[in-house]
Design a protein around this motif. Structure first.
Motif, PDB file in Angstrom:
ATOM      1  N   SER A  51       0.822 -11.087  32.588  1.00 31.41           N
ATOM      2  CA  SER A  51      -0.440 -10.551  32.083  1.00 31.41           C
ATOM      3  C   SER A  51      -1.536 -10.661  33.145  1.00 31.41           C
ATOM      4  O   SER A  51      -2.314  -9.723  33.345  1.00 31.41           O
ATOM      5  CB  SER A  51      -0.846 -11.306  30.823  1.00 31.41           C
ATOM      6  OG  SER A  51      -2.148 -10.969  30.443  1.00 31.41           O
ATOM      7  N   LEU A  52      -1.582 -11.781  33.822  1.00 36.46           N
ATOM      8  CA  LEU A  52      -2.572 -11.990  34.875  1.00 36.46           C
ATOM      9  C   LEU A  52      -2.330 -11.024  36.041  1.00 36.46           C
ATOM     10  O   LEU A  52      -3.270 -10.420  36.556  1.00 36.46           O
ATOM     11  CB  LEU A  52      -2.528 -13.436  35.368  1.00 36.46           C
ATOM     12  CG  LEU A  52      -3.498 -13.812  36.475  1.00 36.46           C
ATOM     13  CD1 LEU A  52      -4.935 -13.562  36.048  1.00 36.46           C
ATOM     14  CD2 LEU A  52      -3.306 -15.272  36.867  1.00 36.46           C
ATOM     15  N   LYS A 102      -3.414  -7.542  35.043  1.00 34.60           N
ATOM     16  CA  LYS A 102      -4.879  -7.446  35.013  1.00 34.60           C
ATOM     17  C   LYS A 102      -5.438  -7.300  36.426  1.00 34.60           C
ATOM     18  O   LYS A 102      -6.326  -6.483  36.676  1.00 34.60           O
ATOM     19  CB  LYS A 102      -5.478  -8.667  34.305  1.00 34.60           C
ATOM     20  CG  LYS A 102      -6.977  -8.666  34.247  1.00 34.60           C
ATOM     21  CD  LYS A 102      -7.502  -7.500  33.443  1.00 34.60           C
ATOM     22  CE  LYS A 102      -9.017  -7.593  33.325  1.00 34.60           C
ATOM     23  NZ  LYS A 102      -9.609  -6.329  32.939  1.00 34.60           N
ATOM     24  N   ARG A 103      -4.914  -8.090  37.354  1.00 36.57           N
ATOM     25  CA  ARG A 103      -5.366  -7.997  38.745  1.00 36.57           C
ATOM     26  C   ARG A 103      -5.052  -6.619  39.334  1.00 36.57           C
ATOM     27  O   ARG A 103      -5.864  -6.036  40.037  1.00 36.57           O
ATOM     28  CB  ARG A 103      -4.708  -9.082  39.588  1.00 36.57           C
ATOM     29  CG  ARG A 103      -5.288 -10.442  39.361  1.00 36.57           C
ATOM     30  CD  ARG A 103      -4.666 -11.460  40.267  1.00 36.57           C
ATOM     31  NE  ARG A 103      -5.222 -12.774  39.991  1.00 36.57           N
ATOM     32  CZ  ARG A 103      -4.671 -13.896  40.375  1.00 36.57           C
ATOM     33  NH1 ARG A 103      -3.547 -13.887  41.054  1.00 36.57           N
ATOM     34  NH2 ARG A 103      -5.235 -15.054  40.090  1.00 36.57           N
ATOM     35  N   GLU A 105      -4.680  -3.832  37.673  1.00 32.91           N
ATOM     36  CA  GLU A 105      -5.554  -2.861  37.019  1.00 32.91           C
ATOM     37  C   GLU A 105      -6.958  -2.889  37.615  1.00 32.91           C
ATOM     38  O   GLU A 105      -7.550  -1.841  37.895  1.00 32.91           O
ATOM     39  CB  GLU A 105      -5.617  -3.144  35.515  1.00 32.91           C
ATOM     40  CG  GLU A 105      -6.487  -2.177  34.752  1.00 32.91           C
ATOM     41  CD  GLU A 105      -6.565  -2.509  33.272  1.00 32.91           C
ATOM     42  OE1 GLU A 105      -7.610  -2.249  32.674  1.00 32.91           O
ATOM     43  OE2 GLU A 105      -5.578  -3.039  32.725  1.00 32.91           O
ATOM     44  N   THR A 106      -7.483  -4.084  37.830  1.00 32.36           N
ATOM     45  CA  THR A 106      -8.819  -4.225  38.418  1.00 32.36           C
ATOM     46  C   THR A 106      -8.847  -3.638  39.825  1.00 32.36           C
ATOM     47  O   THR A 106      -9.769  -2.907  40.192  1.00 32.36           O
ATOM     48  CB  THR A 106      -9.246  -5.704  38.446  1.00 32.36           C
ATOM     49  OG1 THR A 106      -9.288  -6.189  37.109  1.00 32.36           O
ATOM     50  CG2 THR A 106     -10.602  -5.882  39.097  1.00 32.36           C
TER      51      THR A 106
END
Length: 103
Positions: free
Chosen positions: A3-4, A7-8, A10-11
């Motif tokens: 998940s982390l 997220k990274r 995606e950012t």
């Protein structure tokens, strides 16, 4: 952990996409033709990818410097590296190789 990582990624993708949008707009306003190539153009941008940009057509030293400045300004602070490729510097075979995967 997945998940982390997602997220990274995606950012980073959002930062890269915003930088490219600014670059293409600013370059268009300056009369410089820039094409997005590489992983971001192919939809395969990952957490360690860079932004690959192709400056089309002949460029004078002044226009080359302007293109470099536009890209540096748009990516500053994003911590995303970029490759700025000039069509004038490529052989025809290498140009076709780069353009092969452009969407």
């Amino acid at each position: 952990m997945d998940s982390l990582t997602a997220k990274r990624r995606e950012t980073r993708y959002e930062l890269a996409s915003a930088a490219v949008a600014r670059i293409l707009q600013d370059a268009g306003n300056a009369g410089i033709d820039i094409t997005l190539v590489g992983s971001l153009a192919k939809g395969d941008f990952r957490s360690h990818s860079d932004i690959d940009l192709l400056v089309r057509g002949p460029v004078t030293p002044k226009r080359r410097l302007l293109a470099e400045r536009l890209v540096a300004d748009a990516t500053r602070g994003s911590k995303i590296p970029y490759d700025l490729i000039f069509e004038d510097d490529l052989t025809e075979d290498r140009l076709q190789e780069i353009l092969h995967d452009v969407v």
